[in-house]
Design a protein around this motif. Sequence first.
Motif, mmCIF file in Angstrom:
data_model
loop_
_atom_site.group_PDB
_atom_site.id
_atom_site.type_symbol
_atom_site.label_atom_id
_atom_site.label_comp_id
_atom_site.label_asym_id
_atom_site.label_seq_id
_atom_site.Cartn_x
_atom_site.Cartn_y
_atom_site.Cartn_z
ATOM 1 N N ALA A 1 0.839 -1.190 0.000
ATOM 2 C CA ALA A 1 0.000 0.000 0.000
ATOM 3 C C ALA A 1 0.878 1.245 0.000
ATOM 4 O O ALA A 1 2.012 1.218 0.464
ATOM 5 N N LYS A 2 0.312 2.288 -0.524
ATOM 6 C CA LYS A 2 1.026 3.554 -0.590
ATOM 7 C C LYS A 2 1.540 3.949 0.790
ATOM 8 O O LYS A 2 2.698 4.327 0.956
ATOM 9 N N GLY A 3 0.678 3.851 1.784
ATOM 10 C CA GLY A 3 1.048 4.242 3.129
ATOM 11 C C GLY A 3 2.247 3.472 3.664
ATOM 12 O O GLY A 3 3.100 4.026 4.358
ATOM 13 N N SER A 4 2.316 2.202 3.302
ATOM 14 C CA SER A 4 3.432 1.378 3.782
ATOM 15 C C SER A 4 4.764 1.938 3.304
ATOM 16 O O SER A 4 5.737 1.978 4.061
ATOM 17 N N LEU A 5 4.776 2.364 2.071
ATOM 18 C CA LEU A 5 6.015 2.907 1.500
ATOM 19 C C LEU A 5 6.561 4.011 2.395
ATOM 20 O O LEU A 5 7.768 4.104 2.624
ATOM 21 N N TYR A 6 5.645 4.812 2.947
ATOM 22 C CA TYR A 6 6.074 5.931 3.776
ATOM 23 C C TYR A 6 6.354 5.509 5.219
ATOM 24 O O TYR A 6 6.721 6.329 6.051
#
Lengths: 216, 216
Positions: free
Chosen positions: A49-54
């Motif tokens: 997920a996008k959030g995981s990347l951050y």
Amino acid sequence: MSQEPARPTFSHLPADKQARVLNAALAEFADQGYHQASLNRLVARAGIAKGSLYQYFPNKEGIFRHIFQLALKLVRQTLVEVKETTAQEDFFTRLEKSLQAGVRFLQTHPRIYSLYLKIQFDRQTPCRQEFLATVRRHAGEYFGSLISRARTRGELRPGISEPAALFLLDAVFDRFLQAAAVPALDVTFNLHQAPEEIIQRRIRELIDLLREGLAA
Amino acid sequence: MSQEPARPTFSHLPADKQARVLNAALAEFADQGYHQASLNRLVARAGIAKGSLYQYFPNKEGIFRHIFQLALKLVRQTLVEVKETTAQEDFFTRLEKSLQAGVRFLQTHPRIYSLYLKIQFDRQTPCRQEFLATVRRHAGEYFGSLISRARTRGELRPGISEPAALFLLDAVFDRFLQAAAVPALDVTFNLHQAPEEIIQRRIRELIDLLREGLAA
DNA sequence: ATTTGGTATGACCAACTGGTCATGTCCCAG
DNA sequence: CTGGGACATGACCAGTTGGTCATACCAAAT
């Protein structure tokens, strides 16, 4: 100088997940360049997920710095290795083996080489200065040590300008690799995706030319 | 093959307005590359409205093709000119003068050269194939004709591989220009924004090396 | 059973992109 | 004075970008 580009969370991750993310990142940056690389595509490729990347990296530049440092390590390793394994040979054999090693590197790590080219010619890529300086320094030291040993052994024409020789080798080698990696770059060698055998012949022709010169 | 990239409206424009638009477009594409180039910035630089731009050109690619064709014309012109004015000289003098001409071109049209580099290394630029093929063809013919005449005059070492010589010249010349135009590219020559005098000396050193070779 | 800390998630945000279009201005023909 | 065609304009559109955040999940510890 520059803070750690990766968050601790990333290092706690299971190895295969790390690998998936790094692979996706390298792929994305290598074939799009820094600015055109899309984090949406990246997370899609990596299956996270996008959030995981951050959770793993502070921002886009952090991801870039991370994979760029990995790439740098690999390049350094390779250069050192070639230098050591050819230490006993004479100058022109060393040149030949170096170019062969370059081609091998390019074939086994095409995305890293592609990334290198992207950085080289996009003036606005982050870390560009630092990256190029490092690579050029290594290349310079590499060729420089070859040349100075060749000179003490009397393998070189006396009175040769060392900077000029360095420039020449760097130019020819880099272009050879570029031509092998990027389509539509070289005039007549047709190196792009050429069979191993042709590449070897071309290498020998080139080294010959460098050794003996053009003039009658 | 490809429809006219510019609308008739554009050609009706007063010359200075045309020039403003073309300059802005060249500047934008040259220092951002095709994809990073922003039409909003472009119109701001040119001092026209967004809508106007689309009265002049069908789309972004149309603008790009237009300025790219102008650039191509200029390059062609320059090559022909150099070829003619050096027709009487011997091979290595011609090489020297060609490289000098290249440097002059780069200094008088830095944005065109920058555009050329961008196209060369961004695989996704429109017209890339066409553009590179054209430039390489001209370069190939240019060096080819120099080499074959040098050979009939006996200025070259006999038995030299013509493709290898071509590759070598193309590689060295291109890299020389790159190093002069792009910062942090060359190992030891420090060509970037170097004074005229140093550049001339470097050219001579390089040509010497090409002529006489490296070996003792 | 409940709390806690690390991790996962995707809807969401402002900013920007290339591109459109209704409206307006201007000049010239009738 | 009227109408029409060429050109100018910037608000507007859908799509994408890098980045955020409230929420949910899930193990281990209490």
